[in-house]
Scaffold this active site. Sequence first.
Site, PDB file in Angstrom:
ATOM      1  N   LYS A   1       0.840  -1.213   0.000  1.00 46.71           N
ATOM      2  CA  LYS A   1       0.000   0.000   0.000  1.00 46.71           C
ATOM      3  C   LYS A   1       0.872   1.258   0.000  1.00 46.71           C
ATOM      4  CE  LYS A   1      -1.705   1.612   3.962  1.00 46.71           C
ATOM      5  NZ  LYS A   1      -1.360   3.007   4.291  1.00 46.71           N
ATOM      6  N   ASN A   2       1.893   1.270   0.855  1.00 45.45           N
ATOM      7  CA  ASN A   2       2.688   2.492   1.024  1.00 45.45           C
ATOM      8  C   ASN A   2       3.691   2.727  -0.094  1.00 45.45           C
ATOM      9  OD1 ASN A   2       1.154   2.971   3.213  1.00 45.45           O
ATOM     10  ND2 ASN A   2       2.673   2.318   4.717  1.00 45.45           N
TER      11      ASN A   2
ATOM     12  N   CYS B   1      -4.651  12.411  12.768  1.00 46.24           N
ATOM     13  CA  CYS B   1      -5.399  11.162  12.866  1.00 46.24           C
ATOM     14  C   CYS B   1      -5.180  10.588  14.257  1.00 46.24           C
ATOM     15  CB  CYS B   1      -5.015  10.196  11.751  1.00 46.24           C
ATOM     16  SG  CYS B   1      -3.464   9.347  11.990  1.00 46.24           S
TER      17      CYS B   1
ATOM     18  N   ARG C   1       0.432  14.458  13.006  1.00 47.05           N
ATOM     19  CA  ARG C   1       0.848  14.284  11.598  1.00 47.05           C
ATOM     20  C   ARG C   1       1.050  15.607  10.845  1.00 47.05           C
ATOM     21  NH1 ARG C   1      -0.950   8.870   9.930  1.00 47.05           N
ATOM     22  NH2 ARG C   1       0.667   9.046   8.368  1.00 47.05           N
TER      23      ARG C   1
ATOM     24  N   ASP D   1       4.494   0.449  12.007  1.00 46.34           N
ATOM     25  CA  ASP D   1       3.292  -0.181  11.465  1.00 46.34           C
ATOM     26  C   ASP D   1       3.150  -1.643  11.872  1.00 46.34           C
ATOM     27  OD1 ASP D   1       3.480   1.630   8.277  1.00 46.34           O
ATOM     28  OD2 ASP D   1       2.921   2.261  10.295  1.00 46.34           O
TER      29      ASP D   1
ATOM     30  N   ARG E   1      -8.659  -0.573   4.566  1.00 49.39           N
ATOM     31  CA  ARG E   1      -7.806   0.461   3.975  1.00 49.39           C
ATOM     32  C   ARG E   1      -6.441  -0.105   3.583  1.00 49.39           C
ATOM     33  NH1 ARG E   1      -6.011   4.362   7.592  1.00 49.39           N
ATOM     34  NH2 ARG E   1      -4.771   4.820   5.753  1.00 49.39           N
TER      35      ARG E   1
HETATM   36  C1  EPZ Z   1       4.237   6.846   6.158  1.00 45.62           C
HETATM   37  O1  EPZ Z   1       3.486   7.938   6.673  1.00 45.62           O
HETATM   38  C2  EPZ Z   1       3.266   5.667   6.081  1.00 45.62           C
HETATM   39  N1  EPZ Z   1       2.121   6.035   5.264  1.00 45.62           N
HETATM   40  C3  EPZ Z   1       2.776   5.306   7.486  1.00 45.62           C
HETATM   41  O2  EPZ Z   1       1.988   4.126   7.384  1.00 45.62           O
HETATM   42  C4  EPZ Z   1       3.971   4.982   8.354  1.00 45.62           C
HETATM   43  O3  EPZ Z   1       3.533   4.747   9.669  1.00 45.62           O
HETATM   44  C5  EPZ Z   1       4.946   6.178   8.363  1.00 45.62           C
HETATM   45  O4  EPZ Z   1       5.331   6.507   7.011  1.00 45.62           O
HETATM   46  C6  EPZ Z   1       6.209   5.888   9.153  1.00 45.62           C
HETATM   47  O5  EPZ Z   1       6.843   4.762   8.686  1.00 45.62           O
HETATM   48  C7  EPZ Z   1       2.233   5.966   3.916  1.00 45.62           C
HETATM   49  O6  EPZ Z   1       3.268   5.685   3.345  1.00 45.62           O
HETATM   50  C8  EPZ Z   1       0.998   6.269   3.124  1.00 45.62           C
HETATM   51  P1  EPZ Z   1       6.297  10.241   8.215  1.00 45.62           P
HETATM   52  P2  EPZ Z   1       4.080   9.434   6.645  1.00 45.62           P
HETATM   53  O7  EPZ Z   1       6.166  11.543   7.514  1.00 45.62           O
HETATM   54  O8  EPZ Z   1       4.985   9.592   5.498  1.00 45.62           O
HETATM   55  C9  EPZ Z   1       6.749  13.443  11.720  1.00 45.62           C
HETATM   56  C10 EPZ Z   1       0.146   2.698   7.739  1.00 45.62           C
HETATM   57  O9  EPZ Z   1      -0.275   2.156   8.768  1.00 45.62           O
HETATM   58  N2  EPZ Z   1       6.650  14.468  10.657  1.00 45.62           N
HETATM   59  O10 EPZ Z   1       7.458   9.397   7.886  1.00 45.62           O
HETATM   60  O11 EPZ Z   1       2.926  10.345   6.792  1.00 45.62           O
HETATM   61  C11 EPZ Z   1       5.441  12.665  11.893  1.00 45.62           C
HETATM   62  O12 EPZ Z   1       4.538  13.342  12.714  1.00 45.62           O
HETATM   63  C12 EPZ Z   1       0.605   4.174   7.768  1.00 45.62           C
HETATM   64  O13 EPZ Z   1       0.239   2.132   6.636  1.00 45.62           O
HETATM   65  C13 EPZ Z   1       6.862  15.782  10.964  1.00 45.62           C
HETATM   66  O14 EPZ Z   1       7.105  16.143  12.122  1.00 45.62           O
HETATM   67  O15 EPZ Z   1       4.941   9.421   8.003  1.00 45.62           O
HETATM   68  C14 EPZ Z   1       5.948  11.368  12.493  1.00 45.62           C
HETATM   69  O16 EPZ Z   1       6.122  11.516  13.856  1.00 45.62           O
HETATM   70  C15 EPZ Z   1       0.320   4.842   9.075  1.00 45.62           C
HETATM   71  N3  EPZ Z   1       6.760  16.700   9.959  1.00 45.62           N
HETATM   72  C16 EPZ Z   1       7.295  11.182  11.796  1.00 45.62           C
HETATM   73  O17 EPZ Z   1       7.695  12.456  11.315  1.00 45.62           O
HETATM   74  C17 EPZ Z   1       6.497  16.342   8.657  1.00 45.62           C
HETATM   75  O18 EPZ Z   1       6.419  17.210   7.769  1.00 45.62           O
HETATM   76  C18 EPZ Z   1       7.285  10.179  10.642  1.00 45.62           C
HETATM   77  O19 EPZ Z   1       6.223  10.509   9.789  1.00 45.62           O
HETATM   78  C19 EPZ Z   1       6.291  14.989   8.368  1.00 45.62           C
HETATM   79  C20 EPZ Z   1       6.375  14.058   9.385  1.00 45.62           C
END
Ligand code: EPZ
Length: 420
Positions: free
Chosen positions: A22-23, A115, A120, A306, A398
């Site tokens: 998915k990701n 969420c 996020r 995850d 999802r």
């Molecule tokens: C991706 O989300 C995945 N989603 C998530 O999977 C996964 O949990 C996550 O990466 C971490 O591995 C998809 O790929 C669609 P991040 P993403 O930006 O990219 C902080 C699932 O269950 N952050 O790497 O949105 C954020 O708050 C989902 O399949 C900032 O502070 O995650 C978090 O603490 C859930 N500022 C950390 O970084 C930003 O601009 C990592 O988030 C962006 C992120």
Amino acid sequence: MDSLSIKGGVPLHGEVTIGGAKNAVLPIMAATLLTAEPCVIHRVPNLSDVTFMAQILTSLGASVKFDGDTLALHAGKIKGVGDYDLIRKMRGSICILGPLVGRLRRASVSLPGGCVIGPRPIDLHLKGLSKLGARITIEGGYVRANAPRLAGGDVFLGGRAGPTVLGTANVMMAAVLAEGVTTIESAACEPEVVDLANFLKGMGARIAGAGSPTVTITGVKELHGTEHEVIPDRIEAATFAVAAAATNGEVSLLGARPEHMHAVLDKLREAGVRVERCGMALTVKRGGRLKPVDITTLPYAGFPTDAQAQMMVLMTLTPGISIITERIFESRFMHVSELARLGADIAIEGPSAIVKGGRPLSGAPIMASDLRASAALVVAGLVAKGATLVKRIYHLDRGYERIDDKLKSLGARIERVEET
Ligand code: EPZ
């Protein structure tokens, strides 16, 4: 709304095919916006998030056709403003921002909400695009980006919890059509980021270092269409691996890629689970008494957030104390109170869950809150004595294709029922 009715206590046996990730598929679908030529993607999982992304691309003017697990996409003529409500509904859709800025030099995308697993923010996405020359404003609930001139530059994407996966994807997808060279430092190294980079390279992009913290992109004038097969879903594979161990069964995961799952397989082995590679499959079975292990979620190649909830279920079955620390999403413990309904003994101390394992679980009606929490509740239901009813499984759909059918084929007593 559907629920899953599960009668626990049956060891899972047999083989299951792992679907596309998915990701990986979500940002790859968004990347097709970067060219006016047709693209074809194979091994696309049938998930509600994929359907959402298809609707979003259609709302931008692209044509999207499903044929089994193959997707034909053609973003011949597109507009830069996406459907507000559609985009707001699925956080992952933020990854259309980079391709729109790359191709059109402008974009208006609704701000993704928070969420249940955490606030996020997207500050790093916006910081990265600004470094390439995009002027960003937030108004009317929209992120508006304007970049009459998009030029390569040095972008540091490290944040409070380390790199950002979709932030890296967005900056990469804008930079492939920018003038000059972009260097992303503290880039995310997830296999899904590498799969996206391979797709972009198939379109003619020039990218080096994907999968490492330093990614270099040399912009090109335009990109062409391509055909690509998505990598298997390492989190779906991890979920079935935990289900096999938790039910004391033996399951072969067809198509799983162990080289993407080192941290999960290492912790399973440490807990006493036997994991063997057999040709194109990974066979998982309980190798005797389970042992408590401590886990800390980290960016890739560390233990994936995850798979945290699923692993917690295995630790509730394991006599002794396990400490599970969540370092990526501060409130990703929504499953704890539902596991307590089944009799688990878990205490939350700040970013850690202290699991006192070994107490048998007994079935009860429980509520899914997010995608991975719901997968964990299903695994717990497969183990718990008696009947468990997992409600609100739209969360599950999802990210897992027909999980109830796949579990049934492994011997589980599981039924999808309409909620009354
Ligand atoms: C991706 O989300 C995945 N989603 C998530 O999977 C996964 O949990 C996550 O990466 C971490 O591995 C998809 O790929 C669609 P991040 P993403 O930006 O990219 C902080 C699932 O269950 N952050 O790497 O949105 C954020 O708050 C989902 O399949 C900032 O502070 O995650 C978090 O603490 C859930 N500022 C950390 O970084 C930003 O601009 C990592 O988030 C962006 C992120």
